[in-house]
Motif scaffolding. Structure first.
Motif, PDB file in Angstrom:
ATOM      1  N   GLY A  57       0.812  -1.215   0.000  1.00 47.84           N
ATOM      2  CA  GLY A  57       0.000   0.000   0.000  1.00 47.84           C
ATOM      3  C   GLY A  57       0.844   1.263   0.000  1.00 47.84           C
ATOM      4  N   LYS A  58       0.141   2.398  -0.023  1.00 50.30           N
ATOM      5  CA  LYS A  58       0.815   3.701   0.022  1.00 50.30           C
ATOM      6  C   LYS A  58       0.604   4.320   1.386  1.00 50.30           C
ATOM      7  CE  LYS A  58       0.637   4.845  -4.895  1.00 50.30           C
ATOM      8  NZ  LYS A  58       2.086   4.669  -5.050  1.00 50.30           N
ATOM      9  N   SER A  59       1.679   4.897   1.919  1.00 50.05           N
ATOM     10  CA  SER A  59       1.629   5.492   3.247  1.00 50.05           C
ATOM     11  C   SER A  59       0.598   6.610   3.302  1.00 50.05           C
ATOM     12  CB  SER A  59       3.021   6.041   3.604  1.00 50.05           C
ATOM     13  OG  SER A  59       2.934   6.897   4.720  1.00 50.05           O
ATOM     14  N   PHE A  60      -0.239   6.610   4.364  1.00 50.73           N
ATOM     15  CA  PHE A  60      -1.198   7.699   4.540  1.00 50.73           C
ATOM     16  C   PHE A  60      -0.466   9.022   4.791  1.00 50.73           C
ATOM     17  CE2 PHE A  60      -4.215   4.374   6.527  1.00 50.73           C
ATOM     18  CZ  PHE A  60      -4.634   3.988   5.266  1.00 50.73           C
ATOM     19  N   VAL A  61       0.712   8.949   5.395  1.00 51.79           N
ATOM     20  CA  VAL A  61       1.427  10.149   5.848  1.00 51.79           C
ATOM     21  C   VAL A  61       2.283  10.747   4.733  1.00 51.79           C
ATOM     22  CG1 VAL A  61       3.091  11.039   7.522  1.00 51.79           C
ATOM     23  CG2 VAL A  61       1.450   9.278   8.206  1.00 51.79           C
ATOM     24  N   THR A  62       3.125   9.900   4.118  1.00 53.76           N
ATOM     25  CA  THR A  62       4.068  10.418   3.120  1.00 53.76           C
ATOM     26  C   THR A  62       3.568  10.263   1.688  1.00 53.76           C
ATOM     27  OG1 THR A  62       5.233   8.300   2.935  1.00 53.76           O
ATOM     28  CG2 THR A  62       5.979   9.814   4.654  1.00 53.76           C
ATOM     29  N   GLY A  63       2.614   9.353   1.494  1.00 50.53           N
ATOM     30  CA  GLY A  63       2.122   9.089   0.149  1.00 50.53           C
ATOM     31  C   GLY A  63       3.060   8.190  -0.658  1.00 50.53           C
ATOM     32  N   ARG A  64       4.176   7.773  -0.045  1.00 52.60           N
ATOM     33  CA  ARG A  64       5.125   6.915  -0.762  1.00 52.60           C
ATOM     34  C   ARG A  64       4.686   5.461  -0.694  1.00 52.60           C
ATOM     35  NH1 ARG A  64       9.200   9.956   1.977  1.00 52.60           N
ATOM     36  NH2 ARG A  64       9.589   8.163   3.316  1.00 52.60           N
ATOM     37  N   ASP A  65       5.180   4.685  -1.635  1.00 55.12           N
ATOM     38  CA  ASP A  65       4.894   3.262  -1.641  1.00 55.12           C
ATOM     39  C   ASP A  65       5.636   2.590  -0.478  1.00 55.12           C
ATOM     40  OD1 ASP A  65       3.682   1.063  -3.368  1.00 55.12           O
ATOM     41  OD2 ASP A  65       5.716   0.342  -3.028  1.00 55.12           O
ATOM     42  N   VAL A  66       4.893   1.885   0.382  1.00 52.92           N
ATOM     43  CA  VAL A  66       5.489   1.266   1.578  1.00 52.92           C
ATOM     44  C   VAL A  66       6.504   0.196   1.183  1.00 52.92           C
ATOM     45  CG1 VAL A  66       4.986  -0.181   3.586  1.00 52.92           C
ATOM     46  CG2 VAL A  66       3.512   1.773   3.051  1.00 52.92           C
ATOM     47  N   ALA A  67       6.176  -0.602   0.183  1.00 51.01           N
ATOM     48  CA  ALA A  67       7.104  -1.662  -0.238  1.00 51.01           C
ATOM     49  C   ALA A  67       8.426  -1.063  -0.716  1.00 51.01           C
ATOM     50  CB  ALA A  67       6.470  -2.498  -1.344  1.00 51.01           C
ATOM     51  N   THR A  68       8.351   0.098  -1.385  1.00 50.73           N
ATOM     52  CA  THR A  68       9.584   0.741  -1.857  1.00 50.73           C
ATOM     53  C   THR A  68      10.439   1.188  -0.681  1.00 50.73           C
ATOM     54  OG1 THR A  68       8.429   1.521  -3.835  1.00 50.73           O
ATOM     55  CG2 THR A  68      10.493   2.622  -3.268  1.00 50.73           C
ATOM     56  N   ASP A  69       9.801   1.755   0.351  1.00 49.97           N
ATOM     57  CA  ASP A  69      10.545   2.168   1.551  1.00 49.97           C
ATOM     58  C   ASP A  69      11.203   0.965   2.236  1.00 49.97           C
ATOM     59  OD1 ASP A  69       9.915   4.756   1.114  1.00 49.97           O
ATOM     60  OD2 ASP A  69       8.455   4.955   2.742  1.00 49.97           O
ATOM     61  N   ILE A  70      10.454  -0.142   2.324  1.00 51.42           N
ATOM     62  CA  ILE A  70      10.990  -1.335   2.988  1.00 51.42           C
ATOM     63  C   ILE A  70      12.133  -1.936   2.170  1.00 51.42           C
ATOM     64  CG2 ILE A  70      10.459  -3.707   3.673  1.00 51.42           C
ATOM     65  CD1 ILE A  70       7.683  -2.767   4.441  1.00 51.42           C
ATOM     66  N   VAL A  71      11.930  -2.052   0.869  1.00 50.56           N
ATOM     67  CA  VAL A  71      12.968  -2.633   0.005  1.00 50.56           C
ATOM     68  C   VAL A  71      14.231  -1.771   0.015  1.00 50.56           C
ATOM     69  CG1 VAL A  71      13.546  -3.155  -2.402  1.00 50.56           C
ATOM     70  CG2 VAL A  71      11.350  -3.881  -1.462  1.00 50.56           C
ATOM     71  N   GLY A  72      14.062  -0.447   0.165  1.00 47.97           N
ATOM     72  CA  GLY A  72      15.227   0.433   0.210  1.00 47.97           C
ATOM     73  C   GLY A  72      16.051   0.255   1.472  1.00 47.97           C
ATOM     74  N   ALA A  73      15.383  -0.054   2.597  1.00 47.88           N
ATOM     75  CA  ALA A  73      16.095  -0.170   3.875  1.00 47.88           C
ATOM     76  C   ALA A  73      16.478  -1.611   4.215  1.00 47.88           C
ATOM     77  CB  ALA A  73      15.220   0.394   5.006  1.00 47.88           C
ATOM     78  N   LEU A  74      15.749  -2.585   3.657  1.00 41.04           N
ATOM     79  CA  LEU A  74      15.974  -3.984   4.036  1.00 41.04           C
ATOM     80  C   LEU A  74      17.390  -4.486   3.750  1.00 41.04           C
ATOM     81  CD1 LEU A  74      14.821  -6.628   5.127  1.00 41.04           C
ATOM     82  CD2 LEU A  74      13.996  -7.150   2.818  1.00 41.04           C
ATOM     83  N   PRO A  75      18.000  -4.192   2.586  1.00 42.38           N
ATOM     84  CA  PRO A  75      19.355  -4.714   2.344  1.00 42.38           C
ATOM     85  C   PRO A  75      20.369  -4.280   3.400  1.00 42.38           C
ATOM     86  CG  PRO A  75      18.399  -3.889   0.306  1.00 42.38           C
ATOM     87  CD  PRO A  75      17.477  -3.468   1.409  1.00 42.38           C
ATOM     88  N   VAL A  76      20.182  -3.080   3.961  1.00 38.67           N
ATOM     89  CA  VAL A  76      21.111  -2.600   4.989  1.00 38.67           C
ATOM     90  C   VAL A  76      21.007  -3.480   6.239  1.00 38.67           C
ATOM     91  CG1 VAL A  76      21.742  -0.639   6.423  1.00 38.67           C
ATOM     92  CG2 VAL A  76      20.850  -0.250   4.105  1.00 38.67           C
ATOM     93  N   THR A  77      19.787  -3.659   6.716  1.00 37.33           N
ATOM     94  CA  THR A  77      19.587  -4.499   7.908  1.00 37.33           C
ATOM     95  C   THR A  77      19.966  -5.946   7.624  1.00 37.33           C
ATOM     96  OG1 THR A  77      17.789  -3.045   8.622  1.00 37.33           O
ATOM     97  CG2 THR A  77      17.860  -5.245   9.592  1.00 37.33           C
TER      98      THR A  77
END
Length: 314
Positions: free
Chosen positions: A78-98
């Motif tokens: 889904g898309k964030s209610f707050v930022t309007g960004r795609d949630v999966a994109t945010d997660i995929v961007g941060a997941l490789p680091v963790t």
């Protein structure tokens, strides 16, 4: 055997669906509508109603959950209610680091923990056994975040061997990447090295006292062969513990990332909490739950492959 494997997979999926439902209910159980949080305290009733209709928040709870779950199964958080960004994109961007920190820490914990446990089990009561017991108590007692601060103080500030924080992706070069994840991974791994070492030692010592081990020695098998077969039989509880450790590492990595100022999932999760970004919060926690559930499923299936008694019982 196949029916048992299918049953375990279905059971894991059922657990994941139940946790997803509980997670969805918890994020919706707070007072007030997400529309009020996004639009602010001055929003009119008409604006709130329009927001809820646009985002499907006016539908029944189970309908919302089914829709969200169906989207998640297709990789759409889904898309964030707050930022309007795609949630999966945010997660995929941060997941490789963790993921890079957790996988490196898990490899360190597995190699060092099992290695120390095996060496200690082969000489019970010896100098290495006593030293490993002392080190295990020390490793279990030291908080990971405190160890991280100590490592920064000595290795980064005093000796200047490693960067004090930040993250370099693999594309920046293998050396820089390893330098940036070494201290966070070691901080994360020390506790699990101690846990796995103690479990490996206890399980292997018990196995080496078995009748079949004495029979194998009487039949003339070499010491290395006896230890190898005993280790295979001693591994099931170690594998179960390793799978649990892998899941828990994702939770502790959130704290370690804050200590080393690493832009992984911890930053995304803290932002989601502070901004009450329900969809991003749901997505990250659901991902952690899925990793935990399927890590345990993998451990269970691996144990059945290694242990003939479990295969026979199936």
């Amino acid at each position: 055997m196949l029916s048992l494997v299918a049953g375990r997979i279905l059971s894991s999926i059922g657990t994941l669906l139940f946790v997803g439902l509980a997670l969805f209910a918890l994020t919706r159980s707070g007072p007030g509508s997400p529309a009020r949080i996004v639009l602010g305290a001055d929003a009119t009733t008409e604006q709130i109603a329009q927001f809820e209709q646009t985002h499907g928040l006016d539908r029944p709870f189970l309908s919302q959950y089914a829709s969200w779950l169906g989207d998640v199964m297709r990789g759409d958080f889904g898309k964030s209610f707050v930022t309007g960004r795609d949630v999966a994109t945010d997660i995929v961007g941060a997941l490789p680091v963790t993921l890079s920190i957790v996988l490196f820490a898990f490899a360190i914990a597995l190699v060092c923990g099992v290695g120390i446990g095996v060496l200690a089990a082969l000489r019970p009561g010896g100098a290495f056994d006593r030293l490993s017991r002392f080190a295990a108590v020390l490793g279990l007692s030291i908080p990971a975040f405190w160890l991280g601060i100590v490592l920064i103080r000595f290795l980064a500030v005093d000796l200047r061997w490693l960067p004090p924080g930040g993250y370099f992706p693999l594309s920046a070069g293998l050396s820089l990447h390893l330098q940036s994840i070494l201290m966070p991974s070691v901080s994360l791994a020390v506790y699990y090295i101690a846990v796995l070492a103690r479990m490996t030692q206890a399980s292997l010592q018990e196995t080496l006292r078995g009748d079949y081990v004495r029979t194998a020695r009487a039949m003339g098998l070499s010491s290395s062969q006896v230890v190898f077969y005993a280790l295979v039989n001693a591994l099931p509880p170690v594998i179960n513990l390793a799978a649990l450790s892998f899941g828990y590492m994702f939770g502790w990595a959130l704290i370690i990332e804050q200590v080393f100022n690493i832009p992984g999932l911890s930053r995304a999760l803290l932002n989601a909490i502070s901004q009450r970004d329900f969809l991003l919060l749901q997505g990250i926690v659901f991902l952690f739950t899925a990793i935990f559930v399927f890590a345990n499923l993998g451990a269970d299936l691996l144990n059945r492959l290694l242990d003939p008694r479990q295969r026979a019982a199936a």
